[in-house]
Design an enzyme around this catalytic site. Sequence first.
Site, short mmCIF file in Angstrom:
data_model
loop_
_atom_site.label_atom_id
_atom_site.label_comp_id
_atom_site.label_asym_id
_atom_site.label_seq_id
_atom_site.Cartn_x
_atom_site.Cartn_y
_atom_site.Cartn_z
CB ILE A 66 -0.95 -0.01 1.22
CG1 ILE A 66 -1.88 1.22 1.21
CG2 ILE A 66 -0.20 -0.12 2.53
CD1 ILE A 66 -2.94 1.17 2.29
CB SER A 67 1.30 4.02 -2.40
OG SER A 67 1.49 3.21 -3.53
CD GLN A 68 5.63 8.22 0.27
OE1 GLN A 68 6.52 7.74 -0.41
NE2 GLN A 68 5.80 9.24 1.06
#
Length: 219
Positions: A66-68
Amino acid sequence: MDATERDPFRLQRERMVRMQLTERGIRDVRVLDAMRNVPRHEFVPETFGQEAYEDHPLPIGEGQTISQPYIVAAMLEPLALQATDRVLEVGTGSGFVTALLSLLCAEVYSVERHAQLAVLAESTLRRLGYSNVKIRVGDGSQGWPEYAPFDDILVSAATPEMPPALFAQLREGGRMVVPVGPPSSQELQLIRKIGGEPEVKFLEGCRFVPLVEGTVDSG
């Protein structure tokens, strides 16, 4: 019971929005509100729950992340999403970005190549009440032609070049955000369809897992 007791992560979300997004230039009020309201901790493995609002990506299984928060907002803002939009998401992952799109748009169509991630994301989204979303397991590079054309397309995986099948499913005047480049590093691009041709704008450097074409993981 006060608001913090009902939602112990509320203050963490407020801090995330203030320090990671607004202080780094994110200005779209609707994007900021969505980031403030979607419970990101529900979309990460329980062992990483306390890190859900930190400024870094987190593993979600199947070799995916999950991206920042900042990079998610930086991808959403250039799309200039409208409440009436029909959006294609390539790479459902945990469903976090799908939930944000659900709040920002009328219809969300999301394609995930890993069946286990798709099932878990769909379950989480349903449990949390995000109902204007359809998810299917498939090759994201081929989009979802049955529901095209789309007003916006968001690609959450890196591709060496703009996927032609996705561009073909973008309506005239529509926008697509996609990480383009080799596996080591990419540039985030905003691609608009103008007169049937791509108009490309560089946004910033980034690094995503690759968009894998071909046979999907059916679980």
